[in-house]
Design an enzyme around this catalytic site. Structure first.
Site, PDB file in Angstrom:
ATOM      1  N   ASP A  46       0.872  -1.185   0.000  1.00 48.30           N
ATOM      2  CA  ASP A  46       0.000   0.000   0.000  1.00 48.30           C
ATOM      3  C   ASP A  46       0.903   1.227   0.000  1.00 48.30           C
ATOM      4  O   ASP A  46       2.100   1.128   0.268  1.00 48.30           O
ATOM      5  CB  ASP A  46      -0.904  -0.001   1.242  1.00 48.30           C
ATOM      6  CG  ASP A  46      -1.787   1.244   1.319  1.00 48.30           C
ATOM      7  OD1 ASP A  46      -2.303   1.670   0.266  1.00 48.30           O
ATOM      8  OD2 ASP A  46      -1.948   1.814   2.410  1.00 48.30           O
TER       9      ASP A  46
ATOM     10  N   TYR B  27      -0.419   8.568  -2.509  1.00 49.81           N
ATOM     11  CA  TYR B  27      -0.422   8.298  -3.957  1.00 49.81           C
ATOM     12  C   TYR B  27      -1.528   9.100  -4.658  1.00 49.81           C
ATOM     13  O   TYR B  27      -1.435   9.391  -5.832  1.00 49.81           O
ATOM     14  CB  TYR B  27      -0.713   6.814  -4.227  1.00 49.81           C
ATOM     15  CG  TYR B  27       0.425   5.836  -4.028  1.00 49.81           C
ATOM     16  CD1 TYR B  27       1.626   6.210  -3.446  1.00 49.81           C
ATOM     17  CD2 TYR B  27       0.275   4.519  -4.449  1.00 49.81           C
ATOM     18  CE1 TYR B  27       2.647   5.286  -3.271  1.00 49.81           C
ATOM     19  CE2 TYR B  27       1.293   3.590  -4.290  1.00 49.81           C
ATOM     20  CZ  TYR B  27       2.477   3.968  -3.694  1.00 49.81           C
ATOM     21  OH  TYR B  27       3.472   3.040  -3.539  1.00 49.81           O
ATOM     22  N   GLY B  28      -2.581   9.371  -3.883  1.00 54.83           N
ATOM     23  CA  GLY B  28      -3.791   9.949  -4.476  1.00 54.83           C
ATOM     24  C   GLY B  28      -3.567  11.261  -5.211  1.00 54.83           C
ATOM     25  O   GLY B  28      -4.324  11.616  -6.102  1.00 54.83           O
TER      26      GLY B  28
ATOM     27  N   CYS C 240      -4.344  -1.107  -2.067  1.00 50.57           N
ATOM     28  CA  CYS C 240      -4.459   0.332  -2.259  1.00 50.57           C
ATOM     29  C   CYS C 240      -5.405   0.563  -3.418  1.00 50.57           C
ATOM     30  O   CYS C 240      -5.140   0.097  -4.537  1.00 50.57           O
ATOM     31  CB  CYS C 240      -3.067   0.895  -2.568  1.00 50.57           C
ATOM     32  SG  CYS C 240      -3.027   2.633  -2.984  1.00 50.57           S
TER      33      CYS C 240
ATOM     34  N   CYS D  38     -10.788   3.801   0.158  1.00 52.23           N
ATOM     35  CA  CYS D  38      -9.348   3.948   0.396  1.00 52.23           C
ATOM     36  C   CYS D  38      -9.012   3.047   1.578  1.00 52.23           C
ATOM     37  O   CYS D  38      -9.726   3.062   2.585  1.00 52.23           O
ATOM     38  CB  CYS D  38      -9.036   5.408   0.719  1.00 52.23           C
ATOM     39  SG  CYS D  38      -7.360   5.673   1.317  1.00 52.23           S
TER      40      CYS D  38
ATOM     41  N   HIS E 235      -6.876   3.201   3.770  1.00 45.08           N
ATOM     42  CA  HIS E 235      -6.542   3.897   5.028  1.00 45.08           C
ATOM     43  C   HIS E 235      -7.808   4.180   5.850  1.00 45.08           C
ATOM     44  O   HIS E 235      -7.744   4.276   7.075  1.00 45.08           O
ATOM     45  CB  HIS E 235      -5.872   5.245   4.749  1.00 45.08           C
ATOM     46  CG  HIS E 235      -4.413   5.166   4.409  1.00 45.08           C
ATOM     47  ND1 HIS E 235      -3.945   4.562   3.275  1.00 45.08           N
ATOM     48  CD2 HIS E 235      -3.310   5.646   5.068  1.00 45.08           C
ATOM     49  CE1 HIS E 235      -2.612   4.670   3.237  1.00 45.08           C
ATOM     50  NE2 HIS E 235      -2.217   5.318   4.310  1.00 45.08           N
TER      51      HIS E 235
HETATM   52  N1  DGL Z   1      -4.510   3.408   0.873  1.00 39.72           N
HETATM   53  C1  DGL Z   1      -4.528   4.157  -0.350  1.00 39.72           C
HETATM   54  C2  DGL Z   1      -5.802   3.850  -1.114  1.00 39.72           C
HETATM   55  O1  DGL Z   1      -6.448   2.856  -0.828  1.00 39.72           O
HETATM   56  C3  DGL Z   1      -4.271   5.591  -0.076  1.00 39.72           C
HETATM   57  C4  DGL Z   1      -3.945   6.340  -1.293  1.00 39.72           C
HETATM   58  C5  DGL Z   1      -3.015   7.471  -1.129  1.00 39.72           C
HETATM   59  O2  DGL Z   1      -1.875   7.246  -0.728  1.00 39.72           O
HETATM   60  O3  DGL Z   1      -3.420   8.585  -1.455  1.00 39.72           O
HETATM   61  O4  DGL Z   1      -6.189   4.534  -2.019  1.00 39.72           O
END
Ligand code: DGL
Length: 262
Positions: free
Chosen positions: A10, A42-43, A73, A183, A185
């Site tokens: 992730d 990552y978003g 993720c 997400c 998180h």
């Molecule tokens: N856990 C990631 C997801 O499911 C978070 C994405 C990110 O880092 O913005 O999208």
């Protein structure tokens, strides 16, 4: 081969919500988890960057001899899994916002989806929504700042509360009865979200479904570990080890946490 670990990655510590479900459902499997916290979130990144990071994580897990890879993720799944599947021989399991069960069960015909910009703007998300949510209104909200807060270890802060309130309000005003957490998180925000939402709103995340799918893929590919020993779990982070340890606190699984530069 069957003794080899399930690799999970992730953008940070959030995907441990998925890891917990997998380790719970498959107690004899070994797992290796990579928290790419150094490059979170990552978003906000471009599709190319998300793909490059997903390739980096995949290669690390393959180097560690993993037999299958779970992309824990949503942002990496929706932007990169197709290419990962074309490039590597191991089976991949992805995670997507669980729009389907929400769309099937909603009574108000209004469903909220909280996810990152990268997920909500992806082609795969558009396709899934078109497929399952034709006759319902989907209220999409970008959870700006939420991943950062979780990565900083400030889940219970007033700032997180303020952000979440502002994201949830438009959904409540529209009378949603399902909130999809898009997400990995965000399951860590469920206790706070429950305080904000009435009992009428059901919160759905994809953790259990991903664990079930992981098991199905292992069975189909004859990769299930036949051992009767409890699995070994190694979690690696290229960020702050204490944040990863804190988020896992209270889990009854046995695991080891390590710092690793990747
Ligand atoms: N856990 C990631 C997801 O499911 C978070 C994405 C990110 O880092 O913005 O999208």
């Amino acid at each position: 081969m069957q003794q080899q670990a399930i690799g999970i990655f992730d953008s940070g510590v959030g995907g441990t919500s998925i890891w917990k479900e997998i380790a719970g459902l498959l107690p004899n499997e070994n797992t290796i988890y990579l928290a790419d916290s150094k490059y979170a979130p990552y978003g906000k990144r471009s599709r190319e960057e998300i793909l490059a990071l997903s390739i980096k994580n995949t290669e690390k897990l393959l180097e560690m001899d993993c037999k299958i890879i779970v992309v824990a993720c949503n942002t990496a799944t929706t932007n990169a899994i197709k290419i990962l599947r074309e490039r590597y021989k191991v089976p991949f399991i992805g995670i997507e916002p669980a729009i389907k069960p929400a769309a099937i069960n909603t009574k108000t015909k209004k469903v909220g989806v909280l996810a990152t910009k990268g997920t909500l703007s992806s082609e795969l998300f558009a396709k899934t929504s078109d497929l399952y949510a034709q006759n319902i209104e989907v209220i999409e909200v970008i959870g700006t700042g939420l991943v950062e807060g979780i990565e900083d270890g400030t889940i219970d802060s007033p700032e997180m509360y303020r952000l979440l309130t502002s994201y949830i309000r438009p959904m409540i005003e529209k009378d949603i009865d399902y909130l999809v957490l898009g997400c990995s998180h965000y399951p860590y925000l469920i206790p706070v979200l429950q305080k904000m939402l009435s009992d009428r709103v059901t919160i759905i995340d994809s953790g259990e479904a991903v664990a079930r799918q992981t098991k199905a893929v292992l069975v189909t590919n004859r990769l299930l570990n036949p051992s009767s020993e409890t699995g070994n779990h190694q979690l690696y982070t290229n960020g702050d080890v204490s944040i990863l340890k804190d988020i896992l606190y209270g889990s009854n699984l046995k695991y080891s946490v390590y710092a690793l530069d990747f």
